[in-house]
Design an enzyme around this catalytic site. Structure first.
Site, PDB file in Angstrom:
ATOM      1  N   HIS A 140       0.805  -1.227   0.000  1.00  0.00           N
ATOM      2  CA  HIS A 140       0.000   0.000   0.000  1.00  0.00           C
ATOM      3  C   HIS A 140       0.839   1.279   0.000  1.00  0.00           C
ATOM      4  O   HIS A 140       0.512   2.252   0.687  1.00  0.00           O
ATOM      5  CB  HIS A 140      -0.956   0.015   1.187  1.00  0.00           C
ATOM      6  CG  HIS A 140      -2.046  -1.011   1.104  1.00  0.00           C
ATOM      7  ND1 HIS A 140      -2.544  -1.481  -0.093  1.00  0.00           N
ATOM      8  CD2 HIS A 140      -2.748  -1.651   2.078  1.00  0.00           C
ATOM      9  CE1 HIS A 140      -3.510  -2.360   0.146  1.00  0.00           C
ATOM     10  NE2 HIS A 140      -3.648  -2.492   1.444  1.00  0.00           N
ATOM     11  N   HIS A 214      -9.705   2.021   0.625  1.00  0.00           N
ATOM     12  CA  HIS A 214      -9.631   0.848   1.495  1.00  0.00           C
ATOM     13  C   HIS A 214     -10.715   0.871   2.579  1.00  0.00           C
ATOM     14  O   HIS A 214     -10.450   0.531   3.743  1.00  0.00           O
ATOM     15  CB  HIS A 214      -8.248   0.767   2.142  1.00  0.00           C
ATOM     16  CG  HIS A 214      -7.820  -0.612   2.514  1.00  0.00           C
ATOM     17  ND1 HIS A 214      -8.450  -1.353   3.489  1.00  0.00           N
ATOM     18  CD2 HIS A 214      -6.812  -1.392   2.041  1.00  0.00           C
ATOM     19  CE1 HIS A 214      -7.842  -2.522   3.617  1.00  0.00           C
ATOM     20  NE2 HIS A 214      -6.847  -2.575   2.746  1.00  0.00           N
ATOM     21  N   GLU A 351     -11.729  -3.864  -2.735  1.00  0.00           N
ATOM     22  CA  GLU A 351     -10.919  -2.808  -3.345  1.00  0.00           C
ATOM     23  C   GLU A 351     -10.798  -3.031  -4.858  1.00  0.00           C
ATOM     24  O   GLU A 351     -10.115  -3.962  -5.293  1.00  0.00           O
ATOM     25  CB  GLU A 351      -9.520  -2.804  -2.715  1.00  0.00           C
ATOM     26  CG  GLU A 351      -9.522  -2.732  -1.202  1.00  0.00           C
ATOM     27  CD  GLU A 351      -8.294  -3.389  -0.612  1.00  0.00           C
ATOM     28  OE1 GLU A 351      -7.175  -2.856  -0.844  1.00  0.00           O
ATOM     29  OE2 GLU A 351      -8.437  -4.429   0.054  1.00  0.00           O
TER      30      GLU A 351
END
Length: 386
Positions: A140, A214, A351
């Protein structure tokens, strides 16, 4: 395989049902108001002020932080018209800043959503080493991704909608990614009970990116417990299997005959404790599904429902994949906006994305963005009530 040209012309629209009015109020009590946006101070990080914006459309309400572009709360009515916040998050800024092993609640993710193997990729003959924050991989965006940055914000008002334009300029070399990347994300609450998120990005040097949001969802209401009884359907007949570090092997396997098959509505808890190797690796579901796409436009990717509340969530996207993460690493140490602890399986993330570790797999859709190109993507999260 989709071309880079197709990728950079794609973009993210997120449409969510949002609740307006005080928690516990009914949707009919909340109705009648015009779309509006308000701002309040929400603390500071590293000397930078953080604001919280509340966007409403007369029936729904969403709160967005300039820290991480976070969707802090999303309130929607159930089948009885009672409003509840259905996304996981913290009541204060300190929760997001000081939580340690960040769960990325509601945050904008970049530069690269999901994992990159050993934090390494090669672009135009140059090898790059990213920071390792999910040993042995980069996750991420690295140590300080877009979820931990303070974004500049500009309110937007229209006749039938209100919005919030967020901008962040990531300098060349930040988290060891090449190129200065300018990203704009616009949240818009419309009169049709939706929130739209538009992602737009440009770079001055070839780079990679994979932007997403997210948010974790519990359609029964944040803090009400497990989502095992939620039924999920994914419009995907294939997925990308992973190794023990949750990095794709490069294979694209069929879901038929495995616990990865959500082509029909299936209770999440029905198979998430099986001894299927992929479930063992992820401690449950934490995988990318390859969507059965028929073109480049918006197509239904997922449908989530909760019989008790009557709430539903439909997801439409232009993206080639969707990551279903079942909240497997929530361990009861984090306390949310309701004051209740979050335990394993108390929320799930869906996602929309390009595939994990794409820069290291030539058979995956490209995530390269070059100067002169524009990244856009569209995803719609549409909520309903039974």
């Amino acid at each position: 395989m989709r071309s880079t040209k197709a990728f950079v012309r794609a973009g993210v629209v997120l449409v969510l049902g949002l609740g307006l009015g005080l928690a516990g109020a009914s949707s009919s009590q909340a109705g009648g108001a015009k779309p509006s946006i308000t701002k309040e101070a929400f603390g500071s990080v590293g000397g930078k002020a953080v604001d919280r914006y509340t966007l409403t459309n007369g029936k729904f309400r969403v709160r967005i932080l300039t820290y991480g572009g976070i969707l802090q709360t999303v309130e929607t009515p159930d089948k009885h018209g009672k409003l509840a916040n259905i996304t996981l998050g913290f009541p204060t800024l300190a929760g997001y800043v000081d939580s340690g092993n960040s769960p990325y609640f509601g945050a904008l993710i970049g530069r690269y959503g999901n994992r990159i193997a050993k934090g390494q990729f090669t672009l135009d003959g140059v090898k790059y080493q990213l920071n390792i924050n999910n040993d042995p991989n980069s996750l991420h965006g690295g140590n300080v991704g877009f979820d931990k940055r303070v974004w500049s914000a500009t309110p937007i008002t229209g006749k039938d909608s209100v919005g919030l334009k967020l901008t962040y300029v990531s300098p060349n070399g930040e988290e060891n990614y090449p190129g200065t990347l300018t990203t704009t994300v616009t949240y818009t609450v419309t009169s049709k009970a939706g929130i739209r998120i538009d992602y737009h990005a440009t770079t001055d040097k070839a780079t990679i990116l994979n932007l997403t949001n997210h948010a974790y969802w519990n359609l029964g209401g944040e803090g009400t417990g497990t989502i095992d009884d939620h039924k999920l359907q994914l419009k995907a007949s294939k997925y990308t299997p992973v190794d023990s570090t949750l990095i794709p092997t490069g294979a694209i396997d069929r879901v038929a005959g495995t616990p990865m098959d959500f082509t029909r509505p299936t209770a999440i808890g029905a198979r998430n404790r099986s001894n299927f190797q992929q479930i063992v690796f992820g401690r449950g579901y934490d995988h990318n599904w390859v969507l059965d796409r028929h073109g480049n436009g918006l197509e239904l990717a997922a449908r989530l429902s909760d019989a008790d509340s009557g709430r539903t969530l439909d997801i439409y996207t232009t993206e080639p994949g969707i990551q279903f993460y079942g909240g497997n690493f929530l361990d009861g140490t984090l306390y949310g906006t309701s004051g209740k602890s979050y335990r394993q399986g108390d929320g799930l993330a869906l996602e929309t994305q390009h595939f994990p570790d794409s820069p290291n797999h030539a058979n995956f859709p490209s995530t390269v963005l070059r100067p002169g190109q524009v990244f856009r993507s569209t995803t719609i999260y549409q909520f309903g009530e039974g």
